[in-house]
Design an enzyme around this catalytic site. Structure first.
Site, PDB file in Angstrom:
ATOM      1  N   ASP A 529      35.559  44.452  43.030  1.00 25.31           N
ATOM      2  CA  ASP A 529      36.453  45.618  43.111  1.00 25.31           C
ATOM      3  C   ASP A 529      35.639  46.741  43.369  1.00 25.31           C
ATOM      4  O   ASP A 529      34.334  46.830  43.504  1.00 25.31           O
ATOM      5  CB  ASP A 529      37.117  45.546  41.574  1.00 25.31           C
ATOM      6  N   GLU A 532      34.746  50.788  47.474  1.00 27.24           N
ATOM      7  CA  GLU A 532      35.129  52.035  48.533  1.00 27.24           C
ATOM      8  C   GLU A 532      33.917  52.715  48.666  1.00 27.24           C
ATOM      9  O   GLU A 532      33.497  53.129  50.150  1.00 27.24           O
ATOM     10  CB  GLU A 532      36.165  52.869  48.177  1.00 27.24           C
ATOM     11  N   ASP A 605      45.915  49.234  42.908  1.00 26.80           N
ATOM     12  CA  ASP A 605      46.561  49.708  41.591  1.00 26.80           C
ATOM     13  C   ASP A 605      47.965  50.284  41.824  1.00 26.80           C
ATOM     14  O   ASP A 605      48.230  51.299  41.891  1.00 26.80           O
ATOM     15  CB  ASP A 605      45.788  50.649  40.873  1.00 26.80           C
TER      16      ASP A 605
HETATM   17  C1  NOJ Z   1      40.489  48.999  39.392  1.00 25.21           C
HETATM   18  C2  NOJ Z   1      41.136  47.497  39.776  1.00 25.21           C
HETATM   19  O1  NOJ Z   1      41.976  47.978  41.124  1.00 25.21           O
HETATM   20  C3  NOJ Z   1      42.097  46.808  39.056  1.00 25.21           C
HETATM   21  O2  NOJ Z   1      42.671  45.720  39.494  1.00 25.21           O
HETATM   22  C4  NOJ Z   1      40.972  46.625  37.688  1.00 25.21           C
HETATM   23  O3  NOJ Z   1      41.968  45.896  36.664  1.00 25.21           O
HETATM   24  C5  NOJ Z   1      40.250  47.547  37.337  1.00 25.21           C
HETATM   25  N1  NOJ Z   1      39.623  48.178  38.422  1.00 25.21           N
HETATM   26  C6  NOJ Z   1      39.315  47.251  36.126  1.00 25.21           C
HETATM   27  O4  NOJ Z   1      38.293  46.387  36.726  1.00 25.21           O
END
Ligand code: NOJ
Length: 960
Positions: A529, A532, A605
């Site tokens: 995750d 970027e 998200d």
């Molecule tokens: C951002 C991610 O997009 C999300 O899916 C994740 O739960 C959180 N970071 C925490 O790791």
């Protein structure tokens, strides 16, 4: 004191002192100095198109026949505005891909110490220098005014020398025009003082401008931020000064352009300039961690693929612009066609023209260049259960148990950041996970897997081996002064490994070695995750652009590639940890051209509301046409507590996303499907079970994607490229080549849903077998969609395999029998396939797979269904090993697996008998409408029971 998760999440907002309007954390084009400069060129051009001519021209080709041995020619380029600066244009015709052309341009002989970033191809393409066509297949002719290259299948490229304009023609018709609107501008390197002199000249230039002639001010307006740019509290030092690149590409006669993921926008990209502008800013490609992104916006999201399809009923072409810096693209449709203006902060011009002429060839051509989707482990195409966070071993095992108890299948349980101590990834929190191996083994006992998160930020702590190792190896991203860059992320103060540095690759592999990461096991996979990368206290929530990577390149140059290298490094590490190797599964949030070679991505998200939910389909389709086909969206929505209705609709949609994972923010209420009362739980269970029944269809589609680059889910224009009424449709799609057409219901309270039918074939309802007869003209069907159901139709002419028994996890289904569903076309025919392998090793690369073709032909008495070897039709695969030869262990392993049932929908007449190899077999018949007739209603249904057909064998079933 440690910040709570919520406080950490809200940190960017707190730092900026604004509420959660995250739009303000990201630049508009007008707030970015290079975008402002380059976009204004477009504005001046559109205000005075008649006066606007390109200052660029090329001299005679520097390479002529006799001096080269392959199809690669170059031309010197000069600009009348800067006669002292030299550029070079190079055009290659590639050997593979039906005439892919590559156009490159760079500044040459710069008097400065700087060079433009020219390594994007190294990371994006499978072969940095794809083989060139021979001179027998591509020919250059040239005179004083123009050069023309003629090559494959009626294609030619015409280069008008002055002003420079390049047109690709097919059969004399222009397909794509480079610099038609004269927006080409490659800012040459210069010293800061020189710019000052130029500024001084601007008054007289203004006078020339009024006289209607071109001068520098048309291309380079005075910009106080060209050498140093401030954004909020950050200063970008821009050591190389301005080096932006503006190009324009027009597509004559084209009304639809698709691509440029990732954006939350319609698939057919609306205008960003001109009288019909839907957005005020251009589409932006700059990987960012964007909190609560807008549902309809050209803003950047987590991934960037600079690929565009330009499509009309006559033909399709594609352009892949190999640039990895911050890039904005304006789109304008007018009577002539579609015009695009690409504005990049840095990098050379490296453009690949994909000639089509249909979407299917565009997919193949893109895959030839950047590689097809890697065939994932089969289990990863099943259902994944995630949330931030399952808190401890009991929680994980309880979730696992409750799925079984409520008869809902599950393949993978995920762990978000809280599994680790202080967000020191790899290090499990011992008070929550006292015996990791025990937990993983219990999960593995049911054929299940787990995924744990490993983010790219590294806690800056001398007691954390990942940090100390990376620091000692000197493989961290650097500040301009050479010290290690530090920033704020989940663990607090952090550093970032520079995966451009080859020294990081072997080291990262070691971190996953079972002897090094002892709290790990073969059924534990990885989620990357925040790559970027996300830096909470950095500009636009990322690393500053003047941070430095291996080779001295700035993040500015390589920004969009960065996340892909982390994804790749982790995938390679998983491959390396076992002998013989297993296929890796790594989910990444950031991605770039070529990321499909390394694993899956998701759309980040999303908000749990109807508007965001409705937009997901177009986003997934856009990723699919750009090669990034293993993708999904958080089912249920990441933020918010979904109503029962939206949750059910989201699971129904999720069951038809290539990557099917439920996920939720830490502040949301628990929402695992087993928690609901009937009928909601039943609807959720139905959706997940449907996915499991159709897993063979999904695996077929993944296999096709891995061989030819075909999208796993296909938008209307890709399936019916000649039906203009379908081009803008982005809320329904076909699954691979199965003939299954799906339309997720994304409207609150909807009890009816329209589906668009383009072709003159009957369609059958997957659930009820109702038949919708073929109609001569494209039309809409209006289907009843109470909460229990949604449109899943089968196109007449299709055969696909399903497995009707659903078990606790997909690996447990590996020897279960198949049912073949046959939906007859109006001509009474159908075809389809079944691809199978062991689902987890690389044995398929050595020929250990089976690939059957099914074909139903109609006879005067009924019909014949044949199973034949599908691989022998496919040159690429049959080059490997004879599919069913001695070495094909997989074919032997499943020799006992049968087709237990064949369902034929739409036969005209009740048969007299059904036989296999001369022996009668059991069957039943229901009257109903026939495929070729006009009657709407229940379809006729022939069910052939236990025909005793081995999946590995060739056979015939005769219906008389
Ligand atoms: C951002 C991610 O997009 C999300 O899916 C994740 O739960 C959180 N970071 C925490 O790791």
């Amino acid at each position: 004191m440690r910040l709570t998760s919520w406080a950490l999440l809200a940190l960017p907002a707190l730092l900026d002192g604004v509420a959660a309007v995250k739009q303000e954390d990201f630049k508009l084009c007008s707030q970015s100095s290079f975008c402002r400069r380059l976009r204004s060129i477009g504005q001046r051009q559109s205000a005075a198109p008649a006066h606007f001519t390109s200052p660029y021209s090329v001299g005679p080709p520097a390479t002529t026949a006799g001096t080269i041995d392959h199809a690669s020619w170059s031309w010197p380029v000069s600009s009348s505005l800067y006669p002292e600066i030299s550029f070079e244009l190079r055009v290659d015709i590639l050997e593979k891909g039906d005439g892919i052309a590559r156009i490159r341009m760079d500044e040459v002989n710069s008097q400065t110490p700087f060079r433009r970033y020219n390594e994007t191809a190294k990371w994006a393409l499978v072969d940095v220098n794809p083989p060139l066509a021979s001179l027998a297949d591509a020919r250059l002719t040239s005179d004083a005014a123009k050069s023309t290259i003629t090559y494959a299948k009626g294609l030619s490229i015409e280069i008008i020398h002055s002003p420079l304009k390049i047109t690709q023609y097919r059969d004399g018709r222009p397909q794509v025009v480079f610099n038609e609107r004269s927006l080409l501008h490659m800012e040459h390197f210069r010293q800061k003082q020189v710019e000052k002199v130029e500024e001084g000249a601007s008054e007289s230039e203004q006078m020339v401008l009024q006289a209607g002639e071109m001068d520098r001010s048309w291309f380079e307006e005075v910009d106080a931020e060209a050498f140093e740019e401030r954004w909020k509290k950050w200063t970008d030092s821009k050591p190389k000064g301005p080096e932006a690149l503006s190009i324009d590409l027009s597509f004559p006669g084209v009304e639809h352009v698709f691509g440029l993921p990732e954006h939350a926008s319609p698939l057919s990209l609306p205008d960003t300039v001109g009288p019909n502008a839907h957005y005020t800013d251009p589409y932006r490609l700059f990987n960012v961690d964007i909190f609560e992104y807008l549902a309809d916006s050209p803003m950047s999201l987590y991934g960037a693929i600079p690929l565009l399809h330009a499509h009309s009923a006559k033909s399709s072409v594609g352009v892949l612009n190999l640039v990895a810096s911050d890039t904005w693209v304006d789109v304008l449709h007018d009577k002539q066609g579609t015009h695009t203006h690409w504005m990049s902060e840095s990098g050379i011009l490296d453009l690949l023209l994909l000639p089509g002429p249909k979407p299917q060839q565009l997919f193949e051509q893109f895959a030839i260049l950047t590689g097809p989707t890697a065939l994932p482990p089969q289990w990863s195409t099943a259902y994944h259960q995630c949330r931030w966070n399952y808190i401890n071993e009991e929680d994980v095992l309880e979730v696992d148990r409750r799925f079984d108890e409520t008869d809902i299948p599950l393949d993978v349980t995920w762990l978000d950041v809280e599994y680790s101590v202080d967000r020191r990834y790899f290090d499990w929190n011992p008070s929550h996970f006292p015996d990791v191996k025990r937990m993983l083994q219990k999960v593995a006992d049911k054929g299940r897997k787990m995924v744990a998160i490993i983010d790219p930020h590294v806690k800056r702590s001398d007691s954390y081996r990942i940090y100390t190792d990376a620091k000692d190896l000197d493989i961290l991203i650097k500040k301009p002064d050479g010290s290690n860059f530090e920033g704020w992320c989940w663990p607090g103060n952090s550093v970032w490994v520079d995966f451009f540095n080859p020294k990081s690759w072997d080291w990262w592999k070691k971190m996953f070695d079972f002897k090094v990461w002892t709290d790990s096991a073969p059924n534990l996979f990885i989620w990357n995750d925040m790559n970027e990368p996300s830096v909470f206290d950095g500009p636009e929530i990322s690393v500053p652009r003047d941070t430095v990577h291996d080779g001295g390149w700035e993040n500015r140059d390589v920004h969009n590639i960065n996340g892909m290298l982390f994804h790749n490094a982790t995938a390679q590490a998983l491959i390396a940890r076992e002998t013989p190797a297993k296929r890796p599964f790594v989910l990444s949030r950031a991605y770039y051209t070529g990321s499909q070679r390394f694993g899956a991505i998701w759309t980040g998200d999303n908000m749990g509301d109807w508007e965001h939910f409705a937009g997901e389909t177009a986003m997934l389709l856009s990723n699919n046409i750009a090669g990034m086909s293993f993708c999904g969206a958080d089912v249920g929505g990441f933020f918010g507590d979904p109503s029962h209705e939206i949750l059910v609709r989201w699971y129904q949609a999720g069951a038809f996303m290539p990557f099917f994972r439920a996920h939720a923010h830490i502040d949301t209420k628990r929402r695992e499907p087993f928690l609901y009362d009937e009928p909601i739980r039943g609807y959720l269970r139905d959706a997940i079970r449907l996915r499991y029944q159709l897993l063979p269809v999904w695996y077929n589609a993944f296999h096709d994607a891995s061989v030819s680059g075909a999208p796993i889910i296909k938008p209307q224009y890709a399936v019916f490229p000649e039906d203009p009424a379908g081009f803008a449709i982005d809320d329904q799609y076909y699954v691979g080549d199965s003939g299954i057409l799906v339309k997720p219901v994304v409207v609150e309270g909807a009890t009816k849903t329209d589906v668009y039918i383009s072709d003159n074939q009957p369609y059958y309802d997957y659930f009820t077998h109702r038949l919708y007869p073929a109609k001569a003209k494209p039309h809409h069907l209006s289907l009843d969609t109470p909460l229990s159901t949604f449109p899943v139709l089968i196109q007449g002419g299709s055969i696909f395999p399903v497995r009707q028994r659903v078990r606790r996890s997909s690996p447990l289904m590996w020897q279960d029998p198949f049912t073949l569903i046959i939906a007859l076309s109006k001509q009474g025919t159908a075809s389809g396939q079944l691809y199978l392998d062991d689902g987890e090793t690389f044995g398929h690369e050595r020929g250990e797979f089976i690939w059957r073709s099914f074909d139903f032909s109609s006879t005067s008495k009924g019909g014949v269904l044949r199973s034949s070897d599908g691989a022998s039709d496919q040159t690429e695969a049959s080059d490997a090993v004879t599919p069913y030869g001695e070495n094909n262990l997989w074919a032997k392993t499943i020799a006992h697996v049968k087709v237990e049932r064949v369902v034929v929908l739409g036969l005209k007449n009740k048969p007299h008998g059904v036989s296999v190899a001369g022996q009668g077999v059991e069957w039943s018949w229901e009257d109903g409408a026939a495929a070729g007739g006009k009657k709407e209603g229940g379809s006729s249904k022939l069910v052939i029971k236990n025909p005793g057909l081995g999946v590995v064998e060739s056979w015939e079933v005769r219906i008389e």
